[in-house]
Design a protein around this motif. Structure first.
Motif, mmCIF file in Angstrom:
data_model
loop_
_atom_site.group_PDB
_atom_site.id
_atom_site.type_symbol
_atom_site.label_atom_id
_atom_site.label_comp_id
_atom_site.label_asym_id
_atom_site.label_seq_id
_atom_site.Cartn_x
_atom_site.Cartn_y
_atom_site.Cartn_z
ATOM 1 N N LEU A 183 0.860 -36.508 -62.762
ATOM 2 C CA LEU A 183 2.204 -36.380 -62.215
ATOM 3 C C LEU A 183 3.257 -36.826 -63.228
ATOM 4 N N VAL A 184 3.030 -38.000 -63.832
ATOM 5 C CA VAL A 184 3.992 -38.543 -64.786
ATOM 6 C C VAL A 184 4.092 -37.672 -66.037
ATOM 7 N N LEU A 185 2.943 -37.316 -66.626
ATOM 8 C CA LEU A 185 2.958 -36.595 -67.896
ATOM 9 C C LEU A 185 3.438 -35.155 -67.747
ATOM 10 N N PHE A 186 3.052 -34.487 -66.683
ATOM 11 C CA PHE A 186 3.526 -33.115 -66.507
ATOM 12 C C PHE A 186 5.018 -33.084 -66.163
ATOM 13 N N THR A 187 5.499 -34.102 -65.490
ATOM 14 C CA THR A 187 6.939 -34.202 -65.250
ATOM 15 C C THR A 187 7.682 -34.343 -66.574
ATOM 16 N N LEU A 188 7.145 -35.176 -67.475
ATOM 17 C CA LEU A 188 7.754 -35.337 -68.799
ATOM 18 C C LEU A 188 7.698 -34.040 -69.601
ATOM 19 N N ALA A 189 6.581 -33.315 -69.503
ATOM 20 C CA ALA A 189 6.443 -32.053 -70.235
ATOM 21 C C ALA A 189 7.462 -31.026 -69.746
ATOM 22 N N ILE A 190 7.623 -30.931 -68.435
ATOM 23 C CA ILE A 190 8.593 -29.987 -67.874
ATOM 24 C C ILE A 190 10.013 -30.371 -68.298
ATOM 25 N N TYR A 191 10.315 -31.662 -68.271
ATOM 26 C CA TYR A 191 11.649 -32.124 -68.685
ATOM 27 C C TYR A 191 11.907 -31.775 -70.153
#
Length: 252
Positions: free
Chosen positions: A36-44
């Protein structure tokens, strides 16, 4: 090639079916949170820097090739997406490796009808060095092949087959990535892991291909890591484990 891609699909689907099992929930939560955390960062990052990164790649081309900008823009766009995807996947796998190893261990105990033993943080900390070493082995295996594919993608004409090659590469690497957890728990070497998967190449590619597709679907990609660990463990127990009397629980 031996194996059945549909059988490979089934392992991941059955992995999703076990996500909510009471004895496994606590081991599912951590990989889920990491994703959740890392994919949110990737999308951002992609939302903020995508065009900048693509334009930077185009600026590296010599002026005399400027007439190919129309062709290279989508090529570089795909490369940026792939690079960000693989970069964040590598980070996620390193962080989640010890937790995924414990999840695979608990799943295997359940499949064999053994009593689930919770060794707590002591077992987790003891597994960290071996898990990180194994992740490094996978990275060293993946990186040169990744670079070769990048070069192929940049070659005019030949580059048109790159999407198919990227998909096959991603499917194979996902099979290696997740089947490694139960095999490492059973002290199967990294070279033997690859040999095992080659004996069921179509099943392995079916499993890994569905994992790859799941990773690009919003929401589903948050659950794909723990589901893939569970599915890979079922794959190991049913087709590779030396004990043939494992009590496999079929999912409906």
């Amino acid at each position: 090639m031996k194996g059945n891609p549909f059988r490979g699909f089934g392992y991941l689907i059955r992995g999703f079916g076990l996500l909510t099992e009471p004895g496994l929930r606590s081991f599912v939560i951590v990989p889920l949170a990491i994703n959740l955390v890392l994919f949110t960062l990737a999308i951002y990052l992609l939302m903020q820097q995508f065009s900048v990164l693509v334009e930077y790649c185009l600026s590296l081309m010599p002026d005399w090739l400027s007439f190919l900008d129309w062709f290279m823009w989508p090529v570089f766009a795909i490369l940026v997406l792939i690079s960000v995807y693989f970069s964040f996947s590598i980070v996620a796998n390193f962080i989640a490796a010890p937790f995924n190893g414990l999840l695979a261990e608990r799943v295997e105990q359940r499949l064999r009808g053994e009593i689930l033993v919770d060794d707590g943080w002591k077992a987790l900390l003891a597994s960290v060095p071996r898990a990180l070493h194994r992740e490094m082995s996978k990275l060293l295996y993946q990186l040169p092949r990744f670079l070769i594919l990048l070069l192929i993608t940049l070659i005019p004409v030949i580059g048109f087959i790159a999407p198919a090659l990227w998909f096959l590469f991603g499917a194979w690497m996902m099979a290696i990535q997740y089947c490694d957890y139960p095999m490492d728990n059973n002290r199967v070497s990294f070279s033997d892991l690859r040999s095992n998967l080659k004996t069921r190449r179509l099943s392995s590619l079916g499993f890994g291909g569905l994992v790859s597709l799941g990773m690009v679907i919003p929401v589903l990609n948050l659950l794909i890591m723990p589901a893939a660990v569970i599915g890979a463990t079922i794959f190991w127990v049913e087709e590779f484990a030396p004990e043939s009397s494992a009590q496999i629980i079929e999912q409906t």
